[in-house]
Motif scaffolding. Structure first.
Motif, PDB file in Angstrom:
ATOM      1  N   GLY A  31       0.831  -1.199   0.000  1.00  0.00           N
ATOM      2  CA  GLY A  31       0.000   0.000   0.000  1.00  0.00           C
ATOM      3  C   GLY A  31       0.858   1.238   0.000  1.00  0.00           C
ATOM      4  O   GLY A  31       2.073   1.189   0.248  1.00  0.00           O
ATOM      5  N   GLY A  32       0.236   2.356  -0.293  1.00  0.00           N
ATOM      6  CA  GLY A  32       0.966   3.614  -0.312  1.00  0.00           C
ATOM      7  C   GLY A  32       0.090   4.705  -0.902  1.00  0.00           C
ATOM      8  O   GLY A  32      -1.147   4.566  -0.969  1.00  0.00           O
ATOM      9  N   TYR A  33       0.740   5.766  -1.341  1.00  0.00           N
ATOM     10  CA  TYR A  33       0.002   6.908  -1.866  1.00  0.00           C
ATOM     11  C   TYR A  33       0.519   7.260  -3.259  1.00  0.00           C
ATOM     12  O   TYR A  33       1.714   7.155  -3.544  1.00  0.00           O
ATOM     13  CB  TYR A  33       0.170   8.120  -0.941  1.00  0.00           C
ATOM     14  CG  TYR A  33      -0.330   7.863   0.466  1.00  0.00           C
ATOM     15  CD1 TYR A  33      -1.671   8.066   0.786  1.00  0.00           C
ATOM     16  CD2 TYR A  33       0.538   7.423   1.470  1.00  0.00           C
ATOM     17  CE1 TYR A  33      -2.139   7.831   2.066  1.00  0.00           C
ATOM     18  CE2 TYR A  33       0.072   7.184   2.749  1.00  0.00           C
ATOM     19  CZ  TYR A  33      -1.263   7.391   3.041  1.00  0.00           C
ATOM     20  OH  TYR A  33      -1.723   7.158   4.311  1.00  0.00           O
ATOM     21  N   ASP A  34      -0.394   7.639  -4.116  1.00  0.00           N
ATOM     22  CA  ASP A  34      -0.022   8.199  -5.408  1.00  0.00           C
ATOM     23  C   ASP A  34      -0.753   9.530  -5.565  1.00  0.00           C
ATOM     24  O   ASP A  34      -1.314  10.054  -4.589  1.00  0.00           O
ATOM     25  CB  ASP A  34      -0.328   7.230  -6.544  1.00  0.00           C
ATOM     26  CG  ASP A  34      -1.787   6.804  -6.588  1.00  0.00           C
ATOM     27  OD1 ASP A  34      -2.632   7.537  -6.023  1.00  0.00           O
ATOM     28  OD2 ASP A  34      -2.099   5.751  -7.175  1.00  0.00           O
ATOM     29  N   GLU A  35      -0.764  10.066  -6.772  1.00  0.00           N
ATOM     30  CA  GLU A  35      -1.381  11.376  -6.980  1.00  0.00           C
ATOM     31  C   GLU A  35      -2.889  11.370  -6.719  1.00  0.00           C
ATOM     32  O   GLU A  35      -3.504  12.420  -6.502  1.00  0.00           O
ATOM     33  CB  GLU A  35      -1.107  11.883  -8.406  1.00  0.00           C
ATOM     34  CG  GLU A  35      -1.736  11.060  -9.522  1.00  0.00           C
ATOM     35  CD  GLU A  35      -0.946   9.814  -9.855  1.00  0.00           C
ATOM     36  OE1 GLU A  35      -1.362   9.068 -10.770  1.00  0.00           O
ATOM     37  OE2 GLU A  35       0.095   9.574  -9.193  1.00  0.00           O
ATOM     38  N   GLN A  36      -3.503  10.178  -6.687  1.00  0.00           N
ATOM     39  CA  GLN A  36      -4.946  10.103  -6.461  1.00  0.00           C
ATOM     40  C   GLN A  36      -5.317   9.935  -4.995  1.00  0.00           C
ATOM     41  O   GLN A  36      -6.418  10.271  -4.579  1.00  0.00           O
ATOM     42  CB  GLN A  36      -5.537   8.931  -7.262  1.00  0.00           C
ATOM     43  CG  GLN A  36      -5.492   9.121  -8.765  1.00  0.00           C
ATOM     44  CD  GLN A  36      -6.160   7.973  -9.489  1.00  0.00           C
ATOM     45  OE1 GLN A  36      -5.999   6.803  -9.134  1.00  0.00           O
ATOM     46  NE2 GLN A  36      -6.931   8.297 -10.514  1.00  0.00           N
ATOM     47  N   GLY A  37      -4.389   9.386  -4.201  1.00  0.00           N
ATOM     48  CA  GLY A  37      -4.694   9.108  -2.801  1.00  0.00           C
ATOM     49  C   GLY A  37      -4.100   7.772  -2.384  1.00  0.00           C
ATOM     50  O   GLY A  37      -3.032   7.369  -2.860  1.00  0.00           O
ATOM     51  N   LEU A  38      -4.792   7.060  -1.540  1.00  0.00           N
ATOM     52  CA  LEU A  38      -4.313   5.783  -1.010  1.00  0.00           C
ATOM     53  C   LEU A  38      -4.624   4.647  -1.986  1.00  0.00           C
ATOM     54  O   LEU A  38      -5.694   4.603  -2.585  1.00  0.00           O
ATOM     55  CB  LEU A  38      -4.995   5.489   0.328  1.00  0.00           C
ATOM     56  CG  LEU A  38      -4.716   4.119   0.965  1.00  0.00           C
ATOM     57  CD1 LEU A  38      -3.260   3.998   1.388  1.00  0.00           C
ATOM     58  CD2 LEU A  38      -5.654   3.886   2.136  1.00  0.00           C
ATOM     59  N   PHE A  39      -3.656   3.709  -2.121  1.00  0.00           N
ATOM     60  CA  PHE A  39      -3.949   2.477  -2.847  1.00  0.00           C
ATOM     61  C   PHE A  39      -3.537   1.291  -1.983  1.00  0.00           C
ATOM     62  O   PHE A  39      -2.578   1.344  -1.213  1.00  0.00           O
ATOM     63  CB  PHE A  39      -3.242   2.427  -4.206  1.00  0.00           C
ATOM     64  CG  PHE A  39      -1.735   2.361  -4.118  1.00  0.00           C
ATOM     65  CD1 PHE A  39      -1.076   1.136  -4.000  1.00  0.00           C
ATOM     66  CD2 PHE A  39      -0.973   3.533  -4.148  1.00  0.00           C
ATOM     67  CE1 PHE A  39       0.308   1.080  -3.925  1.00  0.00           C
ATOM     68  CE2 PHE A  39       0.417   3.480  -4.061  1.00  0.00           C
ATOM     69  CZ  PHE A  39       1.055   2.261  -3.952  1.00  0.00           C
TER      70      PHE A  39
END
Length: 493
Positions: free
Chosen positions: A50-58
């Motif tokens: 898991g982690g974060y990208d430009e959209q939010g949490l994945f």
């Protein structure tokens, strides 16, 4: 519905109505939602990323993917007993809770893409119900949940799979062994704040104590905040402790389960090591209590270091033995009832100590009067004369000098009263001094009086203490009457 018909359906999106309204399960927040998404990932492949990208949490797994039907409430069948998630509802409730908090949810899975949203439906007013749009996608493996706009906590410390290996200080086989064998884990690490119970790798609740636990053998309640049956959880903790082999941790365990506890924790009042309750380890077929017996030396060392050895401690099974235990130069220690019977297989009990003493004392050897020197024989005659006056009607069957084996490995036996024969024996080591003979005689005659009154002859019980006081008073009277002066003149004090 109008928007779906005009904008989404022409692009190939299909609609499924999942059902619950947006107000359902108001108690769910970010933690519960992320918990159940991760839970699904762990059931798929035993780990997640898991982690974060430009959209939010994945949150991503590499499993076989999710079918569209899996998003319906009431799936075709519940998950198997070994799964972390069992009721087939958590993923949908997670999406609902996140949407209610304002976070759009998009799912990419094998062969399809899914958006979850609230569908407005007209009733006598209007209602928002959970629904999803889906269409074929290009993803070839695994599933990714995207929580759009979420930048809060990922609750990484609430999943045992994220703990460093050194945090796992002991393991024991759980009762769950299919499709793979699962192990309960004893956990201690600064990574965790406080003590926690993880159920099947996932945080369930806090507790008081120095350790955390990751347990597998019990079912959770549907909301996953507690076990379905509290007692099953404490038996699972008992199963774990039967396999701990490091003395320093067993010392802490004994401090917790001593009664009253030296270290008061939740375990102090609840942990259960009852053989019946723990049951059988399914792979080896062993009773869990057998693991304690296999590791008897470390349990015994932990017991000695925790309870002390001056005097040594035995396990209390009945308060009636306390006086005899003290007389044998030991001390009795109580533990939580639900762990006592299993501990008694490796720790000497008060009953075993007393029984061993009684067996030793059966080897008494009477010394005939003709084999005694003048001074010991005079002291024996005095003891017999005192006895006649204290018990003119129901005296002991005899007063003898004897060689008496030690009552225990920590004390010699000055005297002995035999309930079988009604005889009093005074050890030859006492016979050289009149004071010792009289002290021993009073103690043993008190047993005779006690036994005649109650049918018991235990040392230093209240009944025995009262009888000794009465006998001592009689001896003082006899001495004051000067009837035995002819013997007292010849004794060696």
């Amino acid at each position: 519905m109008e928007e779906y018909s005009s904008e989404w359906q022409p692009q190939g999106w299909r609609l499924i109505i999942i059902g619950p309204t947006s107000t359902w399960r108001q108690d769910w927040g970010e933690w519960e939602a992320i918990r159940d998404i991760v839970q699904n990932a762990l059931d798929e492949c035993e780990y997640y990323t898991g982690g974060y990208d430009e959209q939010g949490l994945f949150i991503r797994d590499v499993g076989k993917g999710i079918a569209v039907a899996d998003f319906l409430l009431g799936p075709p069948k519940l998950k198997p007993d070994w799964a972390r998630g069992k009721f087939g509802e958590g993923m949908k409730i997670a999406a609902l809770a996140l949407l209610r908090m304002g976070y759009p949810v998009r799912v990419e899975t094998v062969g399809r893409e899914i958006w979850l949203f609230f569908l407005e439906q007209k009733t006598n007013g209007h209602a928002e119900t959970l629904a999803a749009l889906w269409r074929p996608g290009e993803r070839r493996g695994g599933t990714v949940f995207h929580v759009i706009g979420y930048t809060g906590s990922t609750f990484e410390d609430r999943f045992a799979v994220n703990l460093p290996r050194k945090a796992i200080i002991a393991e024991s086989p759980s009762r769950l062994y299919q499709p793979i064998r699962r192990f309960n884990q004893l956990i201690q690490h600064p990574f965790l704040e406080g003590s926690r119970i993880f159920a099947r790798d996932i945080y369930m609740k806090d507790m008081t104590g120095p350790y955390s636990y990751n347990l597998w053998s019990f079912d959770m309640a549907p909301d996953r905040h507690a076990p379905r049956e509290e007692g099953q959880m404490w038996a699972d903790i008992g199963r774990l402790w039967t396999c701990v082999t490091r003395v320093k941790h067993l010392q802490v365990f004994l401090q917790m389960v001593k009664s009253p506890p030296m270290l008061e924790t939740d375990e102090s009042f609840n942990v259960n090591m009852g053989s019946w309750d723990m049951g059988v380890e399914p792979v080896t077929g062993k009773q869990y209590a057998e693991f304690v017996r296999e590791n008897a030396p470390v349990w015994q060392e932990a017991w000695r270091k925790t309870m002390g050895d001056d005097p040594p401690a035995v396990l209390r099974t009945d308060e009636k033995w306390d006086g005899m235990v003290k007389h044998l130069n030991y001390k009795s220690v109580s533990v939580l009832y639900s762990v006592r019977d299993t501990l008694s297989t490796v720790i000497t009990t008060d009953k075993e100590l007393v029984k061993a003493s009684q067996e030793r004392l059966r080897e008494v050897e009477i010394v005939p009067d003709g084999h005694m020197d003048t001074v010991p024989l005079t002291h024996l005659k005095l003891a017999r004369e005192i006895t006649k006056r204290v018990f003119p009607y129901s005296p002991p069957a005899g007063i003898y000098a004897a060689n008496i084996p030690p009552a225990s490995d920590r004390t010699r036996t000055a005297g002995l009263y035999s309930t079988a024969t009604g005889e009093v024996y005074i050890d030859m080591t006492q016979m050289g001094r009149c004071r010792r003979v009289i002290d021993t005689l009073i103690h043993e005659l008190a047993h005779h009086r006690q036994y005649r009154g109650t049918g018991e002859a235990d040392d230093l019980t209240p009944t025995h203490m009262e009888a000794m006081q009465a006998i001592a008073a009689d001896v003082v009277k006899i001495t004051a009457l000067s009837e035995l002066d002819y013997l007292f003149k010849e004794v060696t004090w």
